[in-house]
Motif scaffolding. Structure first.
Motif, PDB file in Angstrom:
ATOM      1  N   THR A   1      24.579  -8.447  13.367  1.00 53.42           N
ATOM      2  CA  THR A   1      23.122  -8.472  13.305  1.00 53.42           C
ATOM      3  C   THR A   1      22.536  -7.473  14.288  1.00 53.42           C
ATOM      4  O   THR A   1      22.627  -7.633  15.505  1.00 53.42           O
ATOM      5  N   GLY A   2      21.928  -6.436  13.727  1.00 51.00           N
ATOM      6  CA  GLY A   2      21.298  -5.442  14.586  1.00 51.00           C
ATOM      7  C   GLY A   2      19.926  -5.862  15.065  1.00 51.00           C
ATOM      8  O   GLY A   2      19.535  -5.564  16.188  1.00 51.00           O
ATOM      9  N   ALA A   3      19.183  -6.553  14.193  1.00 51.49           N
ATOM     10  CA  ALA A   3      17.818  -6.914  14.561  1.00 51.49           C
ATOM     11  C   ALA A   3      17.407  -8.234  13.928  1.00 51.49           C
ATOM     12  O   ALA A   3      17.873  -8.598  12.849  1.00 51.49           O
ATOM     13  N   VAL A   4      16.543  -8.938  14.640  1.00 54.23           N
ATOM     14  CA  VAL A   4      15.878 -10.129  14.121  1.00 54.23           C
ATOM     15  C   VAL A   4      14.390  -9.781  14.086  1.00 54.23           C
ATOM     16  O   VAL A   4      13.741  -9.694  15.133  1.00 54.23           O
ATOM     17  N   LEU A   5      13.873  -9.532  12.911  1.00 51.31           N
ATOM     18  CA  LEU A   5      12.487  -9.093  12.756  1.00 51.31           C
ATOM     19  C   LEU A   5      11.586 -10.287  12.466  1.00 51.31           C
ATOM     20  O   LEU A   5      11.896 -11.103  11.597  1.00 51.31           O
ATOM     21  N   VAL A   6      10.496 -10.350  13.201  1.00 46.59           N
ATOM     22  CA  VAL A   6       9.550 -11.446  13.034  1.00 46.59           C
ATOM     23  C   VAL A   6       8.271 -10.902  12.408  1.00 46.59           C
ATOM     24  O   VAL A   6       7.542 -10.124  13.037  1.00 46.59           O
ATOM     25  N   HIS A   7       8.013 -11.292  11.163  1.00 44.37           N
ATOM     26  CA  HIS A   7       6.785 -10.885  10.477  1.00 44.37           C
ATOM     27  C   HIS A   7       5.720 -11.962  10.632  1.00 44.37           C
ATOM     28  O   HIS A   7       4.527 -11.661  10.694  1.00 44.37           O
ATOM     29  N   SER A   8       6.158 -13.209  10.681  1.00 45.49           N
ATOM     30  CA  SER A   8       5.292 -14.359  10.933  1.00 45.49           C
ATOM     31  C   SER A   8       6.201 -15.535  11.268  1.00 45.49           C
ATOM     32  O   SER A   8       7.437 -15.407  11.241  1.00 45.49           O
ATOM     33  N   TYR A   9       5.616 -16.684  11.560  1.00 44.76           N
ATOM     34  CA  TYR A   9       6.422 -17.856  11.879  1.00 44.76           C
ATOM     35  C   TYR A   9       7.353 -18.220  10.727  1.00 44.76           C
ATOM     36  O   TYR A   9       8.509 -18.605  10.956  1.00 44.76           O
ATOM     37  N   ASP A  10       6.877 -18.072   9.504  1.00 44.95           N
ATOM     38  CA  ASP A  10       7.667 -18.451   8.325  1.00 44.95           C
ATOM     39  C   ASP A  10       8.438 -17.284   7.723  1.00 44.95           C
ATOM     40  O   ASP A  10       9.081 -17.452   6.682  1.00 44.95           O
ATOM     41  N   ALA A  11       8.368 -16.127   8.342  1.00 43.01           N
ATOM     42  CA  ALA A  11       9.021 -14.943   7.760  1.00 43.01           C
ATOM     43  C   ALA A  11       9.829 -14.206   8.818  1.00 43.01           C
ATOM     44  O   ALA A  11       9.376 -13.205   9.402  1.00 43.01           O
ATOM     45  N   ILE A  12      11.017 -14.724   9.097  1.00 43.60           N
ATOM     46  CA  ILE A  12      11.964 -14.074   9.999  1.00 43.60           C
ATOM     47  C   ILE A  12      13.069 -13.459   9.149  1.00 43.60           C
ATOM     48  O   ILE A  12      13.556 -14.070   8.200  1.00 43.60           O
ATOM     49  N   GLU A  13      13.429 -12.251   9.505  1.00 43.57           N
ATOM     50  CA  GLU A  13      14.396 -11.492   8.697  1.00 43.57           C
ATOM     51  C   GLU A  13      15.496 -10.933   9.584  1.00 43.57           C
ATOM     52  O   GLU A  13      15.240 -10.471  10.698  1.00 43.57           O
ATOM     53  N   LEU A  14      16.729 -11.006   9.115  1.00 36.69           N
ATOM     54  CA  LEU A  14      17.864 -10.427   9.835  1.00 36.69           C
ATOM     55  C   LEU A  14      18.284  -9.129   9.168  1.00 36.69           C
ATOM     56  O   LEU A  14      18.373  -9.053   7.938  1.00 36.69           O
ATOM     57  N   GLN A  15      18.545  -8.122   9.983  1.00 40.00           N
ATOM     58  CA  GLN A  15      19.090  -6.868   9.477  1.00 40.00           C
ATOM     59  C   GLN A  15      20.525  -6.741   9.970  1.00 40.00           C
ATOM     60  O   GLN A  15      20.764  -6.638  11.179  1.00 40.00           O
ATOM     61  N   LEU A  16      21.468  -6.771   9.022  1.00 41.89           N
ATOM     62  CA  LEU A  16      22.886  -6.720   9.356  1.00 41.89           C
ATOM     63  C   LEU A  16      23.445  -5.335   9.089  1.00 41.89           C
ATOM     64  O   LEU A  16      22.824  -4.515   8.389  1.00 41.89           O
ATOM     65  N   SER A  17      24.609  -5.075   9.651  1.00 40.72           N
ATOM     66  CA  SER A  17      25.272  -3.805   9.395  1.00 40.72           C
ATOM     67  C   SER A  17      25.592  -3.664   7.912  1.00 40.72           C
ATOM     68  O   SER A  17      25.713  -4.661   7.199  1.00 40.72           O
ATOM     69  N   GLY A  18      25.714  -2.426   7.472  1.00 39.15           N
ATOM     70  CA  GLY A  18      26.019  -2.177   6.061  1.00 39.15           C
ATOM     71  C   GLY A  18      24.803  -2.296   5.163  1.00 39.15           C
ATOM     72  O   GLY A  18      24.945  -2.382   3.932  1.00 39.15           O
ATOM     73  N   GLY A  19      23.607  -2.311   5.755  1.00 36.74           N
ATOM     74  CA  GLY A  19      22.395  -2.384   4.957  1.00 36.74           C
ATOM     75  C   GLY A  19      22.097  -3.753   4.385  1.00 36.74           C
ATOM     76  O   GLY A  19      21.301  -3.877   3.444  1.00 36.74           O
TER      77      GLY A  19
ATOM     78  N   GLY B   1      26.263  -5.378  20.679  1.00 42.83           N
ATOM     79  CA  GLY B   1      26.621  -6.575  19.938  1.00 42.83           C
ATOM     80  C   GLY B   1      25.639  -7.714  20.048  1.00 42.83           C
ATOM     81  O   GLY B   1      25.912  -8.811  19.565  1.00 42.83           O
ATOM     82  N   VAL B   2      24.470  -7.468  20.671  1.00 43.43           N
ATOM     83  CA  VAL B   2      23.453  -8.505  20.826  1.00 43.43           C
ATOM     84  C   VAL B   2      22.266  -8.182  19.920  1.00 43.43           C
ATOM     85  O   VAL B   2      21.715  -7.079  19.986  1.00 43.43           O
ATOM     86  N   PRO B   3      21.846  -9.101  19.051  1.00 40.98           N
ATOM     87  CA  PRO B   3      20.707  -8.841  18.156  1.00 40.98           C
ATOM     88  C   PRO B   3      19.427  -8.548  18.941  1.00 40.98           C
ATOM     89  O   PRO B   3      19.170  -9.155  19.974  1.00 40.98           O
ATOM     90  N   VAL B   4      18.648  -7.624  18.411  1.00 43.81           N
ATOM     91  CA  VAL B   4      17.375  -7.265  19.021  1.00 43.81           C
ATOM     92  C   VAL B   4      16.247  -8.000  18.296  1.00 43.81           C
ATOM     93  O   VAL B   4      16.115  -7.896  17.073  1.00 43.81           O
ATOM     94  N   VAL B   5      15.453  -8.744  19.044  1.00 44.62           N
ATOM     95  CA  VAL B   5      14.286  -9.430  18.485  1.00 44.62           C
ATOM     96  C   VAL B   5      13.089  -8.496  18.585  1.00 44.62           C
ATOM     97  O   VAL B   5      12.782  -7.985  19.669  1.00 44.62           O
ATOM     98  N   GLU B   6      12.450  -8.278  17.454  1.00 42.49           N
ATOM     99  CA  GLU B   6      11.308  -7.371  17.432  1.00 42.49           C
ATOM    100  C   GLU B   6      10.187  -7.978  16.601  1.00 42.49           C
ATOM    101  O   GLU B   6      10.412  -8.464  15.492  1.00 42.49           O
ATOM    102  N   LEU B   7       8.976  -7.954  17.149  1.00 38.44           N
ATOM    103  CA  LEU B   7       7.817  -8.471  16.425  1.00 38.44           C
ATOM    104  C   LEU B   7       7.213  -7.366  15.565  1.00 38.44           C
ATOM    105  O   LEU B   7       6.804  -6.326  16.076  1.00 38.44           O
ATOM    106  N   ARG B   8       7.211  -7.617  14.279  1.00 39.19           N
ATOM    107  CA  ARG B   8       6.534  -6.725  13.326  1.00 39.19           C
ATOM    108  C   ARG B   8       5.572  -7.600  12.522  1.00 39.19           C
ATOM    109  O   ARG B   8       5.783  -7.862  11.330  1.00 39.19           O
ATOM    110  N   LEU B   9       4.574  -8.066  13.182  1.00 35.03           N
ATOM    111  CA  LEU B   9       3.717  -9.108  12.640  1.00 35.03           C
ATOM    112  C   LEU B   9       2.832  -8.611  11.497  1.00 35.03           C
ATOM    113  O   LEU B   9       2.269  -7.509  11.555  1.00 35.03           O
ATOM    114  N   SER B  10       2.731  -9.465  10.508  1.00 35.52           N
ATOM    115  CA  SER B  10       1.798  -9.219   9.417  1.00 35.52           C
ATOM    116  C   SER B  10       0.375  -9.445   9.929  1.00 35.52           C
ATOM    117  O   SER B  10       0.179 -10.055  10.978  1.00 35.52           O
TER     118      SER B  10
END
Length: 257
Positions: free
Chosen positions: A198-216, A155-164
């Motif tokens: 929220t399964g993941a908090v993806l960081v592509h850049s400082y201005d591009a953070i994305e949340l991935q929630l259940s159900g796609g 139940g805790v979001p995972v922060v992951e860096l996927r940097l551009s």
């Protein structure tokens, strides 16, 4: 009176004043003072120096849930709990317990006659940061990292860096640490019902953070700014059906899919 005369109040008052009073001599005062000092000294010795009121137990509240044990807290207290309960340095015990990474706050008090009471409040993870080694470091709402484990808590979001590539090139301006801190701040701002999804908090850049929630469901968050406002907008927006939510500009949110 026996002769039938009425009692004279003034005469009675004079008789009472002339009655003998108990007075201590100077020697008696000295003796009494010495006795009182001896009693107080004996009590002080009994409480502060004798073994009669030694600490016999360290009672711990707020632990024992599998993440932090009472024995870990007692180990941190260590020798500070040895000897008379009255001489335990409560402030020092508090500092030692709060030095445990999982402990956010500690409260310590004396439980007479033999118990040192310790109550702890544990840190709560708002995010788990995935490291390059695959381990997950738990971080609380104020940004303190307090545990690293092989898996993220449920139940805790995972922060992951996927940097551009652009973000990698700008690492000298905005460091990886700053990017992670921004993502954790986003996770901390999420309402509980959204955080659980929220399964993941993806960081592509400082201005591009994305949340991935259940159900796609995907949420475009943007930068870690105006987080509270974005969280309120997202909460209201999710009453609508959609697979893609955009709150990067909270004054002009969008739903699609």
């Amino acid at each position: 009176m026996a002769d039938g005369r009425l009692a004279d109040p003034l005469e009675e008052e004079l008789e009472e004043e002339s009655a003998p009073r108990l007075r201590l001599s100077r020697r008696g005062i000295v003796v009494l003072g010495a006795f009182a000092a001896a009693v107080l000294g004996g009590l002080a010795w009994l409480v502060f120096y004798s073994s009669v009121l030694d600490v016999r137990d360290v009672a711990v509240q707020g632990a024992g849930d599998g993440r932090l044990t009472a024995d870990q807290v007692r180990e941190a207290v260590g020798g500070l709990a040895d000897g008379p309960l009255a001489r335990v340095d409560l402030d020092q015990v508090t500092r030692r317990v709060e030095a445990i990474p999982r402990v956010a706050k500690a409260e310590v008090w004396r439980g007479w006659p033999h118990t040192l009471q310790v109550k702890v409040v544990q840190r709560t993870a708002v995010a788990a940061v995935k490291g390059e080694d695959g381990q997950f470091t738990q971080v609380d709402a104020v940004g303190v990292s307090f545990a690293t484990e092989a898996a993220a808590p449920e139940g805790v979001p995972v922060v992951e860096l996927r940097l551009s590539q652009q973000a990698k090139d700008a690492s000298g301006v905005i460091t990886r640490t700053q990017l992670v801190q921004g993502a954790v701040a986003v996770a901390a701002a999420l309402p509980p019902e959204i955080a659980k999804r929220t399964g993941a908090v993806l960081v592509h850049s400082y201005d591009a953070i994305e949340l991935q929630l259940s159900g796609g469901v995907t949420v475009r968050w943007g930068s870690p700014e105006q987080n509270d406002r974005k969280a309120r907008v997202l909460q209201a927006l999710m009453a609508q059906k959609g697979a893609n939510f955009d709150v990067s500009a909270p004054e002009a949110p969008a739903v699609s899919g």
